[in-house]
Write an enzyme that holds these catalytic residues in place. Structure first.
Site, PDB file in Angstrom:
ATOM      1  N   SER A  48       5.424 -14.180  -0.821  1.00 22.15           N
ATOM      2  CA  SER A  48       6.082 -12.983  -0.296  1.00 22.15           C
ATOM      3  C   SER A  48       7.473 -12.946  -0.883  1.00 22.15           C
ATOM      4  O   SER A  48       7.962 -13.955  -1.427  1.00 22.15           O
ATOM      5  CB  SER A  48       6.162 -13.108   1.230  1.00 22.15           C
ATOM      6  N   TYR A  94       7.738 -18.044   9.076  1.00 22.35           N
ATOM      7  CA  TYR A  94       7.142 -17.308   7.947  1.00 22.35           C
ATOM      8  C   TYR A  94       7.908 -17.611   6.665  1.00 22.35           C
ATOM      9  O   TYR A  94       7.320 -17.945   5.627  1.00 22.35           O
ATOM     10  CB  TYR A  94       7.187 -15.802   8.251  1.00 22.35           C
TER      11      TYR A  94
HETATM   12  P1  NAD Z   1      -3.641  -8.245   7.283  1.00 23.43           P
HETATM   13  O1  NAD Z   1      -3.305  -8.481   8.711  1.00 23.43           O
HETATM   14  O2  NAD Z   1      -4.040  -6.859   6.859  1.00 23.43           O
HETATM   15  O3  NAD Z   1      -4.792  -9.244   6.797  1.00 23.43           O
HETATM   16  C1  NAD Z   1      -4.762 -10.612   7.093  1.00 23.43           C
HETATM   17  C2  NAD Z   1      -6.187 -11.144   7.158  1.00 23.43           C
HETATM   18  O4  NAD Z   1      -6.099 -12.556   7.362  1.00 23.43           O
HETATM   19  C3  NAD Z   1      -7.024 -10.552   8.312  1.00 23.43           C
HETATM   20  O5  NAD Z   1      -8.286 -10.141   7.823  1.00 23.43           O
HETATM   21  C4  NAD Z   1      -7.159 -11.728   9.276  1.00 23.43           C
HETATM   22  O6  NAD Z   1      -8.376 -11.721  10.014  1.00 23.43           O
HETATM   23  C5  NAD Z   1      -7.086 -12.915   8.322  1.00 23.43           C
HETATM   24  N1  NAD Z   1      -6.693 -14.157   8.982  1.00 23.43           N
HETATM   25  C6  NAD Z   1      -5.684 -14.358   9.858  1.00 23.43           C
HETATM   26  N2  NAD Z   1      -5.673 -15.637  10.271  1.00 23.43           N
HETATM   27  C7  NAD Z   1      -6.694 -16.266   9.629  1.00 23.43           C
HETATM   28  C8  NAD Z   1      -7.191 -17.589   9.628  1.00 23.43           C
HETATM   29  N3  NAD Z   1      -6.656 -18.544  10.405  1.00 23.43           N
HETATM   30  N4  NAD Z   1      -8.247 -17.879   8.847  1.00 23.43           N
HETATM   31  C9  NAD Z   1      -8.839 -16.925   8.075  1.00 23.43           C
HETATM   32  N5  NAD Z   1      -8.406 -15.649   8.045  1.00 23.43           N
HETATM   33  C10 NAD Z   1      -7.351 -15.330   8.813  1.00 23.43           C
HETATM   34  O7  NAD Z   1      -2.350  -8.744   6.481  1.00 23.43           O
HETATM   35  P2  NAD Z   1      -1.857  -8.555   4.969  1.00 23.43           P
HETATM   36  O8  NAD Z   1      -0.588  -7.826   5.028  1.00 23.43           O
HETATM   37  O9  NAD Z   1      -2.951  -8.082   4.095  1.00 23.43           O
HETATM   38  O10 NAD Z   1      -1.493 -10.076   4.636  1.00 23.43           O
HETATM   39  C11 NAD Z   1      -2.212 -10.872   3.716  1.00 23.43           C
HETATM   40  C12 NAD Z   1      -1.259 -11.902   3.145  1.00 23.43           C
HETATM   41  O11 NAD Z   1      -0.231 -11.240   2.428  1.00 23.43           O
HETATM   42  C13 NAD Z   1      -0.559 -12.777   4.190  1.00 23.43           C
HETATM   43  O12 NAD Z   1      -0.482 -14.098   3.720  1.00 23.43           O
HETATM   44  C14 NAD Z   1       0.823 -12.161   4.271  1.00 23.43           C
HETATM   45  O13 NAD Z   1       1.782 -13.081   4.693  1.00 23.43           O
HETATM   46  C15 NAD Z   1       1.026 -11.764   2.829  1.00 23.43           C
HETATM   47  N6  NAD Z   1       2.038 -10.750   2.591  1.00 23.43           N
HETATM   48  C16 NAD Z   1       2.001  -9.558   3.234  1.00 23.43           C
HETATM   49  C17 NAD Z   1       2.989  -8.624   2.981  1.00 23.43           C
HETATM   50  C18 NAD Z   1       3.001  -7.301   3.661  1.00 23.43           C
HETATM   51  O14 NAD Z   1       4.055  -6.636   3.642  1.00 23.43           O
HETATM   52  N7  NAD Z   1       1.921  -6.837   4.254  1.00 23.43           N
HETATM   53  C19 NAD Z   1       4.003  -8.902   2.047  1.00 23.43           C
HETATM   54  C20 NAD Z   1       4.000 -10.139   1.409  1.00 23.43           C
HETATM   55  C21 NAD Z   1       3.008 -11.046   1.682  1.00 23.43           C
END
Ligand code: NAD
Length: 256
Positions: free
Chosen positions: A142, A155
């Site tokens: 991130s 985080y």
């Molecule tokens: P999201 O909530 O849309 O998706 C996350 C997914 O992870 C969900 O399907 C959930 O069921 C699954 N999950 C959660 N805990 C879990 C576990 N213990 N085991 C297996 N699956 C699990 O979120 P997103 O925004 O798509 O995030 C995905 C990744 O991207 C994360 O690591 C997040 O930190 C990172 N990220 C997100 C952003 C953002 O702005 N959305 C920015 C940078 C990084």
């Protein structure tokens, strides 16, 4: 079809960024394994891909559960014959100032982001080394792998930690042609972010509009959200890169 016949396991791919990567990987010719805690949503995502001509399957995987991780990777190899790409992407967000936070939530955050990355990496590296064809491991870091924000101590700590893990994988994996990289997106409007807009507004005592403008997009070069498509394209590029030259690196749009 830059990923033709490659096998990719993506954690947290039932939603958001992971799901978009799964769709793009399938379009690029990869066989995709959607590994998620949310099995019904993972099955639905796999079905969507299969219906549109791709190849995908769902596996139940809580990334903090050693046995489930090992089984999920083994099931992927049994179904598709090998494992070429791991995307360690599953993640959650819990916001709180340090002084009001709990050890329980700290441990939960570090477990999902770091134990999950470690366990999936270990299982994937074992499978890749056994197959002897190399591989690509990509972590979903991130902007918080580089920067800090208030309310996000676990985080930010975990996302910085992924860079350390990726650097070690680059060194240990090199002899077996296993590459590692970290994608570091800015804010993307997924369910993870939608949930924290009102939470941050409450904690910071500002409007939701100000959370978006003055917190989330304040330091970006263009005042825009990153999109799931931006992240998915980066993930395709990194996995398809043909040599060991790109390893141990950190990629993506981020604030200056
Ligand atoms: P999201 O909530 O849309 O998706 C996350 C997914 O992870 C969900 O399907 C959930 O069921 C699954 N999950 C959660 N805990 C879990 C576990 N213990 N085991 C297996 N699956 C699990 O979120 P997103 O925004 O798509 O995030 C995905 C990744 O991207 C994360 O690591 C997040 O930190 C990172 N990220 C997100 C952003 C953002 O702005 N959305 C920015 C940078 C990084």
């Amino acid at each position: 079809m830059v990923l033709k016949d490659k096998v990719a396991l993506i954690t947290g791919a039932a939603s958001g960024i992971g799901k978009e990567i799964a769709i793009e990987y399938a379009k690029a010719g990869a066989k995709v394994v959607i590994a998620d805690l949310a099995l019904d949503a993972a099955k639905a995502a796999a079905e969507e891909i299969n219906k549109s001509g791709g190849t995908a399957m769902a596996v139940a995987m809580n990334v903090v559960d050693e046995a489930q991780v090992d089984k999920g990777i083994a099931d992927a190899v049994a179904a598709y014959g090998t494992l070429d790409i791991l995307i360690s992407n599953a993640g959650i967000q819990i916001i709180a100032p340090i002084v009001d936070s709990t050890l329980e939530n700290w441990r939960k955050m570090l477990a999902i982001h770091l134990d999950g990355a470690y366990l999936t990496t270990r299982a994937a590296m074992r499978a890749m080394i056994k197959a002897g064809k190399g591989g690509s491991i990509i972590y979903m870091g991130s902007v918080h792998s580089h920067e800090a924000s208030p309310l996000k101590a676990p985080y930010v700590t975990a996302k910085h930690g992924l860079i350390g893990l990726a650097k070690v994988v680059a060194k240990e994996g090199a002899k077996d042609k296993i590459r590692s990289n970290v994608i570091c997106p800015g804010f993307v409007r997924t369910p993870l972010v939608e949930k924290q807009i009102p939470e941050q507004a409450r904690e910071l005592n500002i409007s939701e509009e100000d959370v978006i403008k003055k917190v989330m997009l304040k330091d970006t070069v263009d005042g825009e959200f990153t999109t799931t498509a931006d992240v998915a394209q980066t993930a395709v590029f990194l996995a398809a890169f043909p040599t060991n030259a790109l390893t141990g690196g950190r990629w993506m749009k981020r604030p200056p």
